[in-house]
Design a protein around this motif. Structure first.
Motif, PDB file in Angstrom:
ATOM      1  N   GLU A  47       0.839  -1.196   0.000  1.00 33.92           N
ATOM      2  CA  GLU A  47       0.000   0.000   0.000  1.00 33.92           C
ATOM      3  C   GLU A  47       0.874   1.246   0.000  1.00 33.92           C
ATOM      4  OE1 GLU A  47      -2.931   0.790   3.276  1.00 33.92           O
ATOM      5  OE2 GLU A  47      -4.075  -0.700   2.124  1.00 33.92           O
ATOM      6  N   LEU A  48       0.634   2.130  -0.949  1.00 30.68           N
ATOM      7  CA  LEU A  48       1.393   3.376  -1.032  1.00 30.68           C
ATOM      8  C   LEU A  48       0.627   4.501  -0.350  1.00 30.68           C
ATOM      9  CD1 LEU A  48       2.930   1.719  -3.137  1.00 30.68           C
ATOM     10  CD2 LEU A  48       3.025   3.755  -4.584  1.00 30.68           C
ATOM     11  N   GLY A  49       1.329   5.259   0.503  1.00 36.28           N
ATOM     12  CA  GLY A  49       0.734   6.461   1.060  1.00 36.28           C
ATOM     13  C   GLY A  49       0.639   7.518  -0.039  1.00 36.28           C
ATOM     14  N   ARG A  50       0.035   8.640   0.273  1.00 32.48           N
ATOM     15  CA  ARG A  50      -0.208   9.638  -0.776  1.00 32.48           C
ATOM     16  C   ARG A  50       1.054  10.270  -1.337  1.00 32.48           C
ATOM     17  NH1 ARG A  50      -5.875  12.474   1.096  1.00 32.48           N
ATOM     18  NH2 ARG A  50      -7.190  10.765   0.334  1.00 32.48           N
ATOM     19  N   LEU A  51       2.044  10.494  -0.481  1.00 28.85           N
ATOM     20  CA  LEU A  51       3.284  11.092  -0.981  1.00 28.85           C
ATOM     21  C   LEU A  51       4.030  10.106  -1.873  1.00 28.85           C
ATOM     22  CD1 LEU A  51       5.309  13.424  -1.071  1.00 28.85           C
ATOM     23  CD2 LEU A  51       6.358  12.507   1.009  1.00 28.85           C
ATOM     24  N   ALA A  52       4.149   8.851  -1.425  1.00 28.41           N
ATOM     25  CA  ALA A  52       4.830   7.831  -2.229  1.00 28.41           C
ATOM     26  C   ALA A  52       4.120   7.664  -3.571  1.00 28.41           C
ATOM     27  CB  ALA A  52       4.885   6.503  -1.479  1.00 28.41           C
ATOM     28  N   ALA A  53       2.787   7.632  -3.532  1.00 33.69           N
ATOM     29  CA  ALA A  53       2.009   7.479  -4.768  1.00 33.69           C
ATOM     30  C   ALA A  53       2.265   8.655  -5.710  1.00 33.69           C
ATOM     31  CB  ALA A  53       0.524   7.361  -4.446  1.00 33.69           C
ATOM     32  N   TYR A  54       2.316   9.847  -5.140  1.00 32.14           N
ATOM     33  CA  TYR A  54       2.564  11.046  -5.954  1.00 32.14           C
ATOM     34  C   TYR A  54       3.945  10.980  -6.607  1.00 32.14           C
ATOM     35  CZ  TYR A  54       2.859  15.986  -7.260  1.00 32.14           C
ATOM     36  OH  TYR A  54       2.999  17.156  -7.966  1.00 32.14           O
ATOM     37  N   VAL A  55       4.952  10.619  -5.811  1.00 35.85           N
ATOM     38  CA  VAL A  55       6.328  10.535  -6.328  1.00 35.85           C
ATOM     39  C   VAL A  55       6.406   9.503  -7.458  1.00 35.85           C
ATOM     40  CG1 VAL A  55       8.659   9.739  -5.717  1.00 35.85           C
ATOM     41  CG2 VAL A  55       7.479  11.408  -4.260  1.00 35.85           C
ATOM     42  N   ARG A  56       5.712   8.377  -7.277  1.00 34.29           N
ATOM     43  CA  ARG A  56       5.720   7.360  -8.337  1.00 34.29           C
ATOM     44  C   ARG A  56       4.925   7.821  -9.556  1.00 34.29           C
ATOM     45  NH1 ARG A  56       3.585   1.109  -7.880  1.00 34.29           N
ATOM     46  NH2 ARG A  56       1.559   2.145  -7.662  1.00 34.29           N
ATOM     47  N   ASP A  57       3.728   8.353  -9.324  1.00 32.63           N
ATOM     48  CA  ASP A  57       2.871   8.784 -10.439  1.00 32.63           C
ATOM     49  C   ASP A  57       3.551   9.856 -11.291  1.00 32.63           C
ATOM     50  OD1 ASP A  57       0.944   7.082  -9.482  1.00 32.63           O
ATOM     51  OD2 ASP A  57      -0.329   8.645  -8.608  1.00 32.63           O
ATOM     52  N   LYS A  58       4.234  10.792 -10.626  1.00 28.36           N
ATOM     53  CA  LYS A  58       4.861  11.900 -11.342  1.00 28.36           C
ATOM     54  C   LYS A  58       6.230  11.505 -11.896  1.00 28.36           C
ATOM     55  CE  LYS A  58       3.440  15.956 -11.017  1.00 28.36           C
ATOM     56  NZ  LYS A  58       2.529  16.770 -11.859  1.00 28.36           N
ATOM     57  N   ARG A  59       6.632  10.263 -11.677  1.00 31.54           N
ATOM     58  CA  ARG A  59       7.932   9.762 -12.167  1.00 31.54           C
ATOM     59  C   ARG A  59       9.072  10.636 -11.647  1.00 31.54           C
ATOM     60  NH1 ARG A  59       6.874   5.744 -11.978  1.00 31.54           N
ATOM     61  NH2 ARG A  59       8.423   4.789 -13.345  1.00 31.54           N
TER      62      ARG A  59
END
Length: 373
Positions: free
Chosen positions: A253-265
């Motif tokens: 499970e990714l928290g919101r910051l981790a998800a953002y960092v991954r999504d934005k490459r």
């Protein structure tokens, strides 16, 4: 007979594979013999030993000691011999040559111009000397049969008040070998938001910057670097792992910051050996890079300080191959990630990927398969 994926590539294959380096400090990569010669030339008498081999060992051990004071002392010695034009040209040229010999085809090397003013050089003179050294090193490497391109990143120190001045300096030399800007130094108590004027200036100028964040200090430093400062890349970023939960059944499970960092490459400039030395990770096998690679974050592999960590790009990949079973395909994935993340014009990045990196790995792969058959 091993399958293509089962056996890790040989040290020789790893060395010959084209590699890309985004996080490497100029004052952390000198040759011990050069330090000894420069110290003699400038009359610097504080080296712990003048035997090059023993000196190399001293640097690694001091950096490994777990004492921040001893770790920082190592940089006092390298900076002390990097105060003249001649020394800067030589150190930069040797840096490019050493990387090229290790199979690095593109590198961004960072240094703090404000740390090289003790003998009277101006900030501009420091930048000109280092750029000249990189050009010289590129030529010397080419003559030795190794193709490399090197860009400089100008670093401002978090605890100092010169970040806007260094950002302006970087922008002034952006068409003469400076690829971008960086902020470094102790994270705790020195938030990157203190330097917002520098980052806002660079954004107005359409220029690139990376920020050391999430090495020792946790998620707040990554969040600030990304959301307040608008960092193009994160120097280290290991602590993003604190925002990722691996459940008992193996789901992640990714928290919101981790998800953002991954999504934005957002590229993570990871430096495994360096992290083991500073206690940011316990072993290569436990380093977050393994999970982050599985989750397809934009992860890159880097050396940080080749002298203090006794490392090279090839050694970093050897450790990772041993820890995670990585083969040439994984190496290519990390390398393409790094090239995509370089502070270079898009067409140049594409050309490096399609004309240098992919063909280089394809040739090694067919050699590897031939050797297995």
């Amino acid at each position: 007979m091993h399958s293509h994926h089962a056996a890790s590539p040989s040290a020789e294959h790893i060395r010959r594979a084209p590699k890309v380096l985004l996080h490497d400090h100029l004052d952390g990569g000198l040759r011990p013999a050069t330090i000894v010669e420069l110290a003699a030339a400038v009359g610097y008498g504080n080296l712990p030993t003048t035997d090059p081999e023993a000196l190399g060992d001293w640097f690694r051990e001091a950096a490994d000691s777990g004492s921040l004071e001893r770790y920082l002392e190592t940089f006092a010695h390298t900076c002390a011999v990097m105060q003249t034009r001649e020394a800067l040209v030589r150190v930069a040229a040797e840096c490019a040559e050493d990387l090229a010999a290790d199979g690095v085809v593109y590198a961004e090397i960072r240094y703090a111009p404000e740390q090289h003013l003790e003998a009277g050089l101006t900030l501009d003179e420091v930048v000109v000397a280092v750029n000249e050294g990189f050009r010289l090193g590129e030529r010397n490497a080419a003559e030795a049969g190794h193709r490399i391109k090197v860009g400089a990143l100008l670093t401002a120190m978090r605890h100092a008040a010169r970040s806007l001045e260094i950002a302006e300096l970087a922008n002034r030399y952006r068409d003469q070998g400076v690829a971008g800007f960086d902020i470094a130094g102790a994270e705790a108590g020195h938030p990157p938001t203190r330097h917002l004027d520098a980052f806002e200036y660079l954004q107005r100028e359409n220029f690139h910057f990376t920020i050391h964040a999430g090495e020792a200090f946790g998620l707040p430093s990554i969040w600030e670097a990304v959301q307040w400062c608008g960092a193009d890349r994160l120097g280290h970023g290991v602590r993003i792992i604190d925002d990722i939960t691996v459940k008992d059944d193996g789901t992640v499970e990714l928290g919101r910051l981790a998800a953002y960092v991954r999504d934005k490459r957002i590229p993570l400039e990871m430096c495994p050996t360096s992290n083991l030395q500073t206690g940011a990770a316990d072993s290569y096998g436990d380093h977050p890079i393994g999970l982050l690679r599985k989750l397809y974050f934009r992860v890159t592999v880097n050396t940080d300080n080749r002298l203090m960590s006794g490392t090279s790009m090839s050694r970093e990949f050897e450790h990772l191959a041993e820890a995670f079973g990585y083969g040439l395909d994984d190496m290519q994935w990390f390398t393409v990630n790094a090239m995509k993340s370089a502070f270079l014009p898009f067409d140049e990045r594409l050309a490096m990927i399609n004309e240098v990196i992919k063909p280089g790995y394809a040739a090694l792969r067919s050699e590897w398969l031939f050797a297995q058959s």
